[in-house]
Design a protein around this motif. Structure first.
Motif, PDB file in Angstrom:
ATOM      1  N   VAL A 484       0.228  -3.370  14.160  1.00 13.18           N
ATOM      2  CA  VAL A 484      -0.507  -2.670  15.209  1.00 13.18           C
ATOM      3  C   VAL A 484      -1.944  -3.173  15.204  1.00 13.18           C
ATOM      4  CG1 VAL A 484       0.921  -0.598  15.070  1.00 13.18           C
ATOM      5  CG2 VAL A 484      -1.115  -0.784  13.635  1.00 13.18           C
ATOM      6  N   LEU A 488      -7.015   0.500  17.056  1.00 17.82           N
ATOM      7  CA  LEU A 488      -6.459   1.796  17.454  1.00 17.82           C
ATOM      8  C   LEU A 488      -7.297   2.937  16.876  1.00 17.82           C
ATOM      9  CD1 LEU A 488      -2.572   1.484  17.047  1.00 17.82           C
ATOM     10  CD2 LEU A 488      -3.886   1.491  19.158  1.00 17.82           C
ATOM     11  N   PHE A 493      -2.871   6.131  16.817  1.00 21.68           N
ATOM     12  CA  PHE A 493      -1.972   5.766  15.725  1.00 21.68           C
ATOM     13  C   PHE A 493      -0.976   6.892  15.453  1.00 21.68           C
ATOM     14  CE2 PHE A 493      -0.729   5.506  11.275  1.00 21.68           C
ATOM     15  CZ  PHE A 493      -0.399   4.174  11.146  1.00 21.68           C
ATOM     16  N   ARG A 494      -1.460   8.152  15.462  1.00 22.29           N
ATOM     17  CA  ARG A 494      -0.555   9.277  15.224  1.00 22.29           C
ATOM     18  C   ARG A 494       0.477   9.398  16.334  1.00 22.29           C
ATOM     19  NH1 ARG A 494      -4.862  13.998  13.370  1.00 22.29           N
ATOM     20  NH2 ARG A 494      -5.152  13.290  11.203  1.00 22.29           N
ATOM     21  N   ASP A 496       1.730   6.910  18.076  1.00 20.89           N
ATOM     22  CA  ASP A 496       2.705   5.819  17.938  1.00 20.89           C
ATOM     23  C   ASP A 496       3.558   5.948  16.674  1.00 20.89           C
ATOM     24  OD1 ASP A 496       1.710   4.775  20.263  1.00 20.89           O
ATOM     25  OD2 ASP A 496       0.396   3.304  19.269  1.00 20.89           O
ATOM     26  N   LEU A 507      -1.970  -3.664   9.894  1.00 26.04           N
ATOM     27  CA  LEU A 507      -2.997  -3.860  10.907  1.00 26.04           C
ATOM     28  C   LEU A 507      -3.305  -5.346  11.071  1.00 26.04           C
ATOM     29  CD1 LEU A 507      -5.578  -1.047   9.981  1.00 26.04           C
ATOM     30  CD2 LEU A 507      -3.550  -0.899  11.444  1.00 26.04           C
ATOM     31  N   ALA A 523      -2.865   8.710   7.373  1.00 20.32           N
ATOM     32  CA  ALA A 523      -3.348   8.984   8.727  1.00 20.32           C
ATOM     33  C   ALA A 523      -3.249  10.469   9.069  1.00 20.32           C
ATOM     34  CB  ALA A 523      -2.548   8.160   9.741  1.00 20.32           C
ATOM     35  N   ILE A 538      -8.490   3.781  13.035  1.00 20.67           N
ATOM     36  CA  ILE A 538      -7.471   3.694  11.990  1.00 20.67           C
ATOM     37  C   ILE A 538      -7.823   2.649  10.937  1.00 20.67           C
ATOM     38  CG2 ILE A 538      -6.053   1.969  13.150  1.00 20.67           C
ATOM     39  CD1 ILE A 538      -4.884   5.043  11.113  1.00 20.67           C
TER      40      ILE A 538
END
Length: 608
Positions: A484, A488, A493-494, A496, A507, A523, A538
């Motif tokens: 990812v 973000l 992020f949460r 996804d 990342l 997270a 993130i």
């Protein structure tokens, strides 16, 4: 009256019958080849028969090499019998000119191999340690030819390197053709070297324990019969064509306590002399490398130096095998013995360092024997030694060879089989063990493993560590890794990555390079710690931004990096500059694979 149809049918049948026989024969051959590996795995007798064939091949190879060597020495140095090193006199022009000419031939061969991209030849120790017993037959034949050229033109090298390389390559090629298991292939390579050494010395036990101590490294009941059979068959073949030459002298009495004091001293002194010889070879290589002499001319320069030393004594030429037998029966004053030891050591170091091919086995035997005679002269003069000097020479020969080559049991059996004296063998064993311990404690290498060290390898023996290197990170990693963008936000992020869906995410930055690992649990717990500063991006939760694995790393390197980074998962990238993500490896999975492979290797070794 025969009809036309019957005639045509008969002709068709006569044509198809040979085709059918060929087709059936080919099918039978394919079935045999398909079932043969299974037979070799399940039937020990089949492996023994295969080892016998390997022993015959090794014996024929040694016979041919010895015959070629004698013919070259007779042609180039006008010797009547045996090797040139045992000659009383050699024409000075031949003594100097032939090694130079041999150096030019070796230089030309080197240029030809360099143009064809031929690199370093894998020897039996390296093959069993890293490659599961796989050797190149073509490269091995090239080394055999180079060894015969070097020895035939008088360079101070032995032919044992060519003997063992050829025997091991034949065994490896035959084993791969029959698709034997990795453990069996390594054992067959040991059979090839055992047969070669046994044939060279007319000593089957010496050849067998050379294989056990130096090539196979471990001894098992299952490998005993094949290795011994290969040694016996090789000796039997050479005895059909060559007349064995053994040391003959009478000694059957026990050694006194003072004699064993000398035995211990000999073990330590020969260890030191062996270390000096091995370092001398490395120094000679370094000096030739740093010189401005073209690579193709270095063997000729080395040959010139050896030839000049041969003007003092022909014993420095070739392996020294004949000089050893002559030296045992002859009386030499202390000054001459010192001169011979120094010249032979220099000649061997220069020959190998300048580019000739060969080994130090025979040279170490000769130097050790002459050193033993020197110590005996000093001991007789100063302490009144009653033991024959030839006995001390045999002890020095064996202890010196143990220091350079390794294998105290190998050298002890060589003393037993060449002299037939059990009391002397006990003394040789004591000196050889002490020599081996001294070298291992102070130096840490035999000649073969020392040369691996100079190349940057970490091999200390022929123990199988190749499977560990083959168990690479690239083979163990998971490729289904979700990446990812590092830009973000925490909320994105949460969204996804719902809690419980994934454990981690990798990342990457805007250029697609690795930027760290984020645990999904981190997270969701980011704002539950009462932190002073709220987490927005993130990337702030990324771990292990600098610690990465590369695909070519082996399991040992990966485990070390897991320990230093103190993490349970690491990302695999294609390189430290590009940082393109290839996969992910967890410490738990890596250790599980390592233990499973270790168990499999243990089963192959013990046969359980």
């Amino acid at each position: 009256m025969t009809s036309v149809a019957d005639t045509l049918s008969a002709r068709t049948a006569s044509r198809t019958r040979p085709q059918r026989l060929r087709r059936n024969g080919r099918a039978a051959y394919l079935r045999f080849r398909r079932n043969l590996p299974r037979l070799l795995r399940s039937d020990d007798i089949s492996l023994v028969l295969l080892a016998a064939l390997i022993g015959v091949g090794a014996g024929l190879l040694v016979t041919a090499m010895v015959g070629v060597s004698k013919a070259l020495h007779a042609a180039f140095f006008a010797t009547r019998h045996g090797e040139v090193s045992g000659a009383v006199f050699v024409d000075p022009l031949r003594a100097v000119g032939m090694p130079v000419l041999g150096g030019l031939v070796m230089g030309a061969i080197g240029l030809l191999l360099a143009r064809r991209g031929r690199g370093t030849v894998v020897d039996p120790v390296e093959a069993n340690a890293l490659h599961g017993g796989r050797l190149s037959l073509k490269d091995s034949l090239i080394l055999v030819v180079q060894t015969m050229v070097s020895n035939g033109f008088g360079a101070s090298v032995g032919m044992e390197a060519g003997y063992t390389q050829g025997g091991a390559a034949f065994a490896s090629g035959l084993g791969r053709l029959l698709r034997v298991r990795r453990a069996d292939l390594r054992m067959l390579v040991g059979c090839g070297t055992a047969g070669a050494i046994a044939a060279a010395f007319d000593a089957p036990l010496t050849g067998a324990f050379y294989a056990f101590e130096l090539i196979i490294v471990t001894y098992t009941v299952g490998s005993l019969a094949p290795v011994v059979v290969a040694s016996i068959c090789a000796v039997g073949v050479t005895r059909l064509f060559l007349t064995p030459v053994t040391l003959q002298f009478g000694f059957s009495g026990p050694l006194s306590g003072s004699d064993y004091v000398l035995v211990m001293i000999m073990g330590i002194l020969c260890a030191g002399l062996g270390i000096v010889l091995m370092r001398g070879v490395a120094l000679a290589e370094s000096l030739f490398r740093r010189s401005r002499i073209p690579l193709a001319l270095r063997p000729a320069v080395g040959g010139l130096l050896v030839g000049l030393m041969a003007l003092v004594t022909p014993a420095v030429l070739s392996s020294g095998h004949s000089a050893l037998h002559v030296g045992f029966d002859a009386y030499y004053p202390a000054g001459f013995l010192v001169l011979v030891i120094v010249l032979k050591s220099l000649a061997s170091a220069i020959s190998i360092g300048s580019g000739f091919r060969g080994g130090l086995f025979f040279a170490s035997l000769f130097i050790g024997a002459m050193f033993g005679k020197l110590v005996a002269v000093i001991w007789i003069t100063g302490f009144g030694l009653q033991t024959p000097s030839v006995v001390i020479a045999v002890i020095g020969m064996s202890a010196m060879a143990t220091a350079v080559v390794g294998g105290p049991l190998t050298m002890s059996f060589l003393a037993l089989e060449t002299t037939g004296s059990l009391p002397l063998t006990v003394a040789v064993l004591a000196a050889s063990v002490l020599s081996s311990m001294t070298v291992r404690r102070t130096f840490g290498y035999s000649f073969a493993t020392w040369r691996f060290h100079l190349r940057g390898e970490t091999i200390r023996s022929a123990a199988d560590i190749g499977w560990m290197r083959e168990l690479s990170v690239g083979r163990m990693m998971r490729r289904d890794v979700r990446t990812v963008p590092a830009t973000l936000t925490l909320e994105q992020f949460r969204r996804d990555f719902p809690l419980g869906a994934n454990q981690r995410a990798v990342l990457v930055d805007e250029l697609g390079r690795y930027a760290g690992i984020v645990l999904v649990a981190d997270a969701y717990g980011a704002d539950a710690h009462g932190a002073d500063v709220a987490v927005e991006a993130i990337a702030e939760l990324a771990r292990n931004r600098k610690d990465v694995l590369l695909p070519h790393m082996n399991i040992r390197e990966a485990a070390s990096l897991f320990a230093t980074s103190q993490t349970e998962e690491l990302v695999v990238v294609d390189g430290r500059e590009s940082l393109r993500v290839l996969g992910l490896l967890t410490e738990q999975f890596a250790l599980r694979r390592y233990n499973a492979e270790l168990d499999r290797q243990s089963r192959d070794l013990t046969g359980i």
